[in-house]
Design a protein around this motif. Sequence first.
Motif, short mmCIF file in Angstrom:
data_model
loop_
_atom_site.label_atom_id
_atom_site.label_comp_id
_atom_site.label_asym_id
_atom_site.label_seq_id
_atom_site.Cartn_x
_atom_site.Cartn_y
_atom_site.Cartn_z
N THR A 188 -20.31 -8.90 116.94
CA THR A 188 -19.27 -8.38 115.97
C THR A 188 -18.34 -7.49 116.50
OG1 THR A 188 -20.82 -6.38 115.92
CG2 THR A 188 -21.46 -7.85 114.22
N GLY A 189 -18.64 -7.19 117.89
CA GLY A 189 -17.34 -6.34 118.31
C GLY A 189 -17.56 -4.88 118.02
N GLU A 190 -18.61 -4.44 117.43
CA GLU A 190 -18.68 -3.15 116.98
C GLU A 190 -19.15 -2.19 118.23
OE1 GLU A 190 -21.99 -2.15 114.05
OE2 GLU A 190 -21.70 -0.15 114.18
N VAL A 191 -18.60 -1.24 118.47
CA VAL A 191 -19.06 -0.18 119.59
C VAL A 191 -20.21 0.60 119.29
CG1 VAL A 191 -18.11 1.56 121.15
CG2 VAL A 191 -16.60 -0.29 120.33
N LEU A 192 -21.15 0.53 119.97
CA LEU A 192 -22.39 1.17 119.70
C LEU A 192 -22.90 2.12 120.87
CD1 LEU A 192 -24.24 -2.20 118.49
CD2 LEU A 192 -23.96 0.13 117.07
N ALA A 193 -23.43 3.23 120.63
CA ALA A 193 -24.19 3.97 121.71
C ALA A 193 -24.79 3.45 122.46
CB ALA A 193 -24.72 5.41 121.10
N ALA A 194 -25.02 3.91 123.90
CA ALA A 194 -26.19 3.35 125.01
C ALA A 194 -26.55 4.46 125.69
CB ALA A 194 -25.44 2.16 125.64
N VAL A 195 -27.79 4.71 125.94
CA VAL A 195 -28.47 5.66 126.78
C VAL A 195 -29.38 4.88 127.63
CG1 VAL A 195 -28.01 7.51 125.32
CG2 VAL A 195 -30.17 6.23 125.27
N PRO A 196 -29.69 5.54 129.01
CA PRO A 196 -30.69 4.73 129.88
C PRO A 196 -32.06 4.63 129.19
CG PRO A 196 -29.42 6.30 130.91
CD PRO A 196 -29.24 6.63 129.64
N ALA A 197 -32.87 3.80 129.40
CA ALA A 197 -34.37 3.81 129.04
C ALA A 197 -34.87 4.88 129.64
CB ALA A 197 -34.90 2.59 129.40
N VAL A 198 -36.01 5.66 128.97
CA VAL A 198 -36.60 6.59 129.65
C VAL A 198 -37.88 5.75 130.46
CG1 VAL A 198 -38.40 8.33 129.34
CG2 VAL A 198 -36.37 7.89 128.10
N ARG A 199 -38.13 5.70 131.87
CA ARG A 199 -39.10 5.33 132.56
C ARG A 199 -39.61 6.24 133.61
NH1 ARG A 199 -39.07 -0.43 132.17
NH2 ARG A 199 -41.03 0.09 132.61
N PRO A 200 -40.68 7.19 132.82
CA PRO A 200 -41.17 8.12 133.75
C PRO A 200 -42.16 7.69 134.87
CG PRO A 200 -41.22 8.61 131.17
CD PRO A 200 -41.06 7.12 131.64
N ASP A 201 -42.29 8.54 136.01
CA ASP A 201 -43.45 8.32 136.79
C ASP A 201 -44.60 8.42 136.11
OD1 ASP A 201 -41.82 7.90 139.15
OD2 ASP A 201 -41.29 10.10 139.02
N VAL A 202 -44.87 9.57 135.26
CA VAL A 202 -46.08 9.52 134.63
C VAL A 202 -46.02 10.10 133.04
CG1 VAL A 202 -46.28 12.04 135.70
CG2 VAL A 202 -48.43 10.96 134.87
N ALA A 203 -46.65 9.63 132.31
CA ALA A 203 -46.67 10.28 130.67
C ALA A 203 -48.00 10.95 130.64
CB ALA A 203 -46.84 9.01 129.97
N ILE A 204 -47.78 12.04 129.92
CA ILE A 204 -49.13 12.77 129.58
C ILE A 204 -49.03 13.20 128.20
CG2 ILE A 204 -50.29 15.05 130.07
CD1 ILE A 204 -48.87 15.27 132.57
N ILE A 205 -50.21 12.50 127.45
CA ILE A 205 -50.21 12.80 126.15
C ILE A 205 -51.87 13.33 125.69
CG2 ILE A 205 -48.68 10.85 125.45
CD1 ILE A 205 -51.25 9.38 124.68
N HIS A 206 -52.10 13.97 124.69
CA HIS A 206 -53.33 14.30 123.99
C HIS A 206 -53.66 13.37 122.95
CE1 HIS A 206 -56.65 16.87 123.46
NE2 HIS A 206 -56.54 16.73 122.29
N ALA A 207 -54.85 12.72 122.72
CA ALA A 207 -55.15 11.90 121.53
C ALA A 207 -56.56 12.31 121.12
CB ALA A 207 -55.25 10.48 122.15
N LEU A 208 -56.65 11.66 120.00
CA LEU A 208 -58.10 11.93 119.21
C LEU A 208 -59.21 11.63 120.07
CD1 LEU A 208 -56.98 11.38 115.48
CD2 LEU A 208 -56.69 13.56 116.93
N LYS A 209 -59.28 10.30 120.31
CA LYS A 209 -60.66 9.97 120.98
C LYS A 209 -60.56 8.87 121.95
CE LYS A 209 -62.99 10.10 116.17
NZ LYS A 209 -63.52 9.56 115.20
N ALA A 210 -61.35 8.78 122.78
CA ALA A 210 -61.64 7.62 123.77
C ALA A 210 -62.98 6.94 123.58
CB ALA A 210 -61.16 8.13 125.10
N ASP A 211 -62.97 5.71 123.44
CA ASP A 211 -64.29 5.19 123.61
C ASP A 211 -64.89 4.96 125.01
OD1 ASP A 211 -63.24 2.78 124.53
OD2 ASP A 211 -63.53 1.60 122.64
N ALA A 212 -66.08 4.34 124.85
CA ALA A 212 -66.65 4.14 126.19
C ALA A 212 -65.87 3.47 127.30
CB ALA A 212 -68.17 3.69 125.92
#
Lengths: 276, 258
Positions: free
Chosen positions: A146-170
Amino acid sequence: MASFLSLRDAIANEVRDGDVVAMEGFTHLIPFAAGHEIIRQGRRDLTLIRMTPDIIYDQLIGMGCARKLVFSWGGNPGVGSLHRMRDAVENHWPHRLDIEEHSHAAMANAYEAGAANLPFAVFRGYKGVTLPEVNPNIRSVTCPFTGEVLAAVPAVRPDVAIIHALKADARGNVLIEGITGVQKEAVLASRRSVVTVEERVEDFGPRSANAVILPHWTVGSIAVVPRGAYPSYAHGYYKRANSFYQAWDAIARDRETFLAWMDENVMKADAGREVA
Amino acid sequence: MVKPATPTEMMTIAAARALKSSDVCFVGIGAPSAACNLARLTHAPGITLIYESGTIDTRPDVLPLSIGDGELCDTALTTVSVPEMFRYWLQGGRITVGFLGGAQIDRFANLNTTVVGAYDQPKVRLPGGGGAPEIAIHCGEIFITMAMGSRAFVDKLPFITSLGHGTGPGSREKLGVKTRGPTRVITDLCVMEPDPETRELTVTSLHPGATREAVEAGCGWTLRFAEGLSETAPPTDEELAVLRDLHERTRRAHAGEA
């Protein structure tokens, strides 16, 4: 493959000085216990990525763990400033902190691009604002159709992600419910990951067919840390400690008060409310 | 006899009145959140409230402290991921009204929530844009609510965090932005609207008891007043009672969360 470790070992194995680290959780499920363990282990020169730095990054920054912060909204929600982050940006205390600042839409798109193994994210945004003048990573791309000019940013590619979740199974599959933020994207965009969970169960049992699950083969180290998201919250386990968020304002405003609080409540705390 | 409204209560009530039951509203935290929930609890029961944490059609019993309190998720029709929220729902053009606040505003309703002073050597580092830069261009229209003061209503912004009417007529169109932008600024003293020709904010209504002089003193540029300047209808007993009850419920709920 997921392995169950103590929190101390999980952080020691996965997080190194100089790493690019994304600790996510959008108000809900913020990985406080894991952040505290990083502080206790004295990690340095981290590039910290997070949409909303929140109290956890205020603590990491104030304790000197961060070299750079990538973020989109750096306040104490509903309360005011993050004083340690401000002190670092305004006065370089405890040392200089570089910042790379985006909007939420840009960060959310950048995580998704990382999870999708793309080099950059494209979206319609950043129009008529100053941020592109101070952040060279905000660029544009022209739509080939379409020729529309859109914003671009680099992808986030961390060495490590840290999250807290509800449950892990066995097997180490991980379940997230409630406000899911960008945690799935953060883990899938990263090379390594640490997941803390409220509890380990044999099997998740009945659940929605669309429950957000990270399969065990996408996850690195798992540590069982009940209340590991406090003072944020875990859906179905405990509520957000709004009064602590309000109290943090006075604790963090002053350097000495902050250091004394961290010493008492984080440095001297037992690293292992652990067990797997 | 009901205790008369404070200026902040008047601001919240005037902001709530601007919302319709058919609106799909993207809610910022603080004053916008109070106004949106007051609207839902009074004249606009059908309003769809959306918070950027991903909660769609949420009906909180108490005001959230953050945009992601559990109360929002527990009472929502559905909760989606944050990338989905910004891509499908906001950028997708599904939101009729975005409700923003800010630290500073200029005569064209551009907002600054990023920095005071130079970006690299800030005098005051503010939280930053969050969702605002894209809320400001993707929602059908924008309402802004802010208390007046000459440090908040400024002649020139040091940083534009989110776009209002830019530098005047045609600014948004030149950038390819098709939405209406800020159509109303609701303050603690008055309501302003952009002039249809110049796009400059103009006072259209004074709240009861507020004077032109007080409004002028709280603004850093020479403020214009509309020819048909009116007086905002005073708060009804119902509006005040519902708002105070909401704040009281909120205060009790948050005090118990430690």
